[in-house]
Design a protein around this motif. Sequence first.
Motif, PDB file in Angstrom:
ATOM      1  N   THR A   1       0.833  -1.213   0.000  1.00  0.00           N
ATOM      2  CA  THR A   1       0.000   0.000   0.000  1.00  0.00           C
ATOM      3  C   THR A   1       0.863   1.257   0.000  1.00  0.00           C
ATOM      4  O   THR A   1       0.596   2.222  -0.750  1.00  0.00           O
ATOM      5  N   ILE A   2       1.918   1.298   0.852  1.00  0.00           N
ATOM      6  CA  ILE A   2       2.791   2.468   0.907  1.00  0.00           C
ATOM      7  C   ILE A   2       3.521   2.670  -0.412  1.00  0.00           C
ATOM      8  O   ILE A   2       3.615   3.798  -0.946  1.00  0.00           O
ATOM      9  N   ILE A   3       4.032   1.582  -0.981  1.00  0.00           N
ATOM     10  CA  ILE A   3       4.737   1.703  -2.265  1.00  0.00           C
ATOM     11  C   ILE A   3       3.783   2.178  -3.350  1.00  0.00           C
ATOM     12  O   ILE A   3       4.121   3.028  -4.182  1.00  0.00           O
ATOM     13  N   GLY A   4       2.572   1.672  -3.344  1.00  0.00           N
ATOM     14  CA  GLY A   4       1.591   2.123  -4.338  1.00  0.00           C
ATOM     15  C   GLY A   4       1.235   3.592  -4.171  1.00  0.00           C
ATOM     16  O   GLY A   4       1.107   4.328  -5.158  1.00  0.00           O
ATOM     17  N   ALA A   5       1.068   4.056  -2.899  1.00  0.00           N
ATOM     18  CA  ALA A   5       0.718   5.456  -2.661  1.00  0.00           C
ATOM     19  C   ALA A   5       1.844   6.396  -3.085  1.00  0.00           C
ATOM     20  O   ALA A   5       1.607   7.438  -3.715  1.00  0.00           O
ATOM     21  N   VAL A   6       3.096   6.042  -2.746  1.00  0.00           N
ATOM     22  CA  VAL A   6       4.242   6.880  -3.141  1.00  0.00           C
ATOM     23  C   VAL A   6       4.393   6.907  -4.656  1.00  0.00           C
ATOM     24  O   VAL A   6       4.648   7.960  -5.260  1.00  0.00           O
ATOM     25  N   SER A   7       4.234   5.769  -5.288  1.00  0.00           N
ATOM     26  CA  SER A   7       4.338   5.733  -6.754  1.00  0.00           C
ATOM     27  C   SER A   7       3.251   6.576  -7.402  1.00  0.00           C
ATOM     28  O   SER A   7       3.496   7.295  -8.396  1.00  0.00           O
ATOM     29  N   PHE A   8       2.036   6.496  -6.850  1.00  0.00           N
ATOM     30  CA  PHE A   8       0.945   7.304  -7.414  1.00  0.00           C
ATOM     31  C   PHE A   8       1.211   8.800  -7.238  1.00  0.00           C
ATOM     32  O   PHE A   8       0.959   9.595  -8.154  1.00  0.00           O
TER      33      PHE A   8
ATOM     34  N   SER B   1       3.979   9.872  -9.742  1.00  0.00           N
ATOM     35  CA  SER B   1       3.438   9.923 -11.112  1.00  0.00           C
ATOM     36  C   SER B   1       2.484  11.110 -11.278  1.00  0.00           C
ATOM     37  O   SER B   1       2.430  11.726 -12.347  1.00  0.00           O
ATOM     38  N   LEU B   2       1.748  11.448 -10.217  1.00  0.00           N
ATOM     39  CA  LEU B   2       0.850  12.598 -10.295  1.00  0.00           C
ATOM     40  C   LEU B   2       1.627  13.900 -10.442  1.00  0.00           C
ATOM     41  O   LEU B   2       1.254  14.789 -11.233  1.00  0.00           O
ATOM     42  N   LEU B   3       2.741  14.045  -9.706  1.00  0.00           N
ATOM     43  CA  LEU B   3       3.579  15.239  -9.841  1.00  0.00           C
ATOM     44  C   LEU B   3       4.172  15.360 -11.237  1.00  0.00           C
ATOM     45  O   LEU B   3       4.219  16.441 -11.834  1.00  0.00           O
ATOM     46  N   PHE B   4       4.654  14.255 -11.788  1.00  0.00           N
ATOM     47  CA  PHE B   4       5.194  14.280 -13.144  1.00  0.00           C
ATOM     48  C   PHE B   4       4.126  14.649 -14.162  1.00  0.00           C
ATOM     49  O   PHE B   4       4.365  15.420 -15.106  1.00  0.00           O
TER      50      PHE B   4
END
Length: 406
Positions: free
Chosen positions: A372-379, A382-385
């Motif tokens: 869950t943490i890895i998914g939230a950080v990745s999201f 990707s949102l910032l990019f």
Amino acid sequence: MRFLTGATVAALSGLPGLAAAAASPQSADVFIFQADHHNQKQSSTETTRLPREVARHILLQRTARDSYGSDLRDIPSTIDTETAVSYLARFAKTTPPLFSNRETTDPSQLVVILEGVTAENALWLTETLAKSSHQAAFAISDPPSAVANTRLLKHFQNRDIASQSQCDLSSAINPFDTKCWTGLSSVVKYDIKKSPETVQTLVDNLARLQNFVSAGDLEAVVVLMPESSRSSKLSHWSDAAAGTSAAVRRRQESETVITDDTFETAATKVPAVSHSGGVNVQRAKPKSIPQCFTSFNTCMTQTGNCTSHGQCANKYGQNSKANCFVCACKSTVLVPGVGEGARGKTMAWGGNMCQKQDVSVPFWLITGFTITIIGAVSFAISLLFSIGEEPLPGVIGAGVIRGATK
């Protein structure tokens, strides 16, 4: 007077022949009761005679919990290994087909050893069994002594197989009787000289025994040890246990074989015998706890009260006729909770004896939290990019270009 003298001389001259006949060892007939008793049908009137080492392997194979594997190089030089393997495949316990449409339950295996069988007892039993189309499957050409039979029972006990002599024969032939059965195999021994009523009990319960066999619940082997074998010089069922030469045993000094007094659990390569007669190489498995016990007391005793982490219970429910007791594991409270309703810290247990720590719940909690943490950080990244790559609005772009032209 001459006639009496001649008769006396003839009688005395015949005494050595009678003594030799009486001294010659008698064979031990072995009867096999199974649903498909084609193994007992002889192609000729002569019964197959096997050495005691081969008969011992047959008994061990029929009572083995898992696939049977043993060193066959203790077979005497009078019979080659391939022939011995063919006899084991012929008189072995029946095995279910490799591909079956429905689940089948292996029948329980019973071995009954009757010591001190006289010629009259053997004739009575043979004639009684012949009426129900049962003939001797084979005969042991050199039956060992009563001491060897006691050692054989001790060997079965070392393999965690119910081996006892106090169990009544009428109860022993019932595979659902928890008094004589603690698993899927049982071995009993009776002395006809001490308990002459055993022969009558066997005859009276033949129909009952056949009912269990026909239903597929039981397969039985009855060994009739003659009275002459009681004082035999053969004190072991296997020459390997008696310490004979390596040439007879056909094995090297560095190798070991299974004997009546010891049971090797080391992982050594041994030839395994299949029901089809083939021989392959496998490793001997150490003794393990069975997946199912026939009684509550047996389950609690052999599992050490489920390692003090649970209690035995019937797998199919208390009201079920089928007895299959397994360990129901419970959680252990490590740190008691503070306050009403607080659970505190507990430890879950698993395994067939509740001997293993159940870490599945903490594992999935940590794994789920990490994912869950890895998914939230990745999201978030990707949102910032995606925001940084969006083009500026047209009004802001036009102002920037007009100021640059001035």
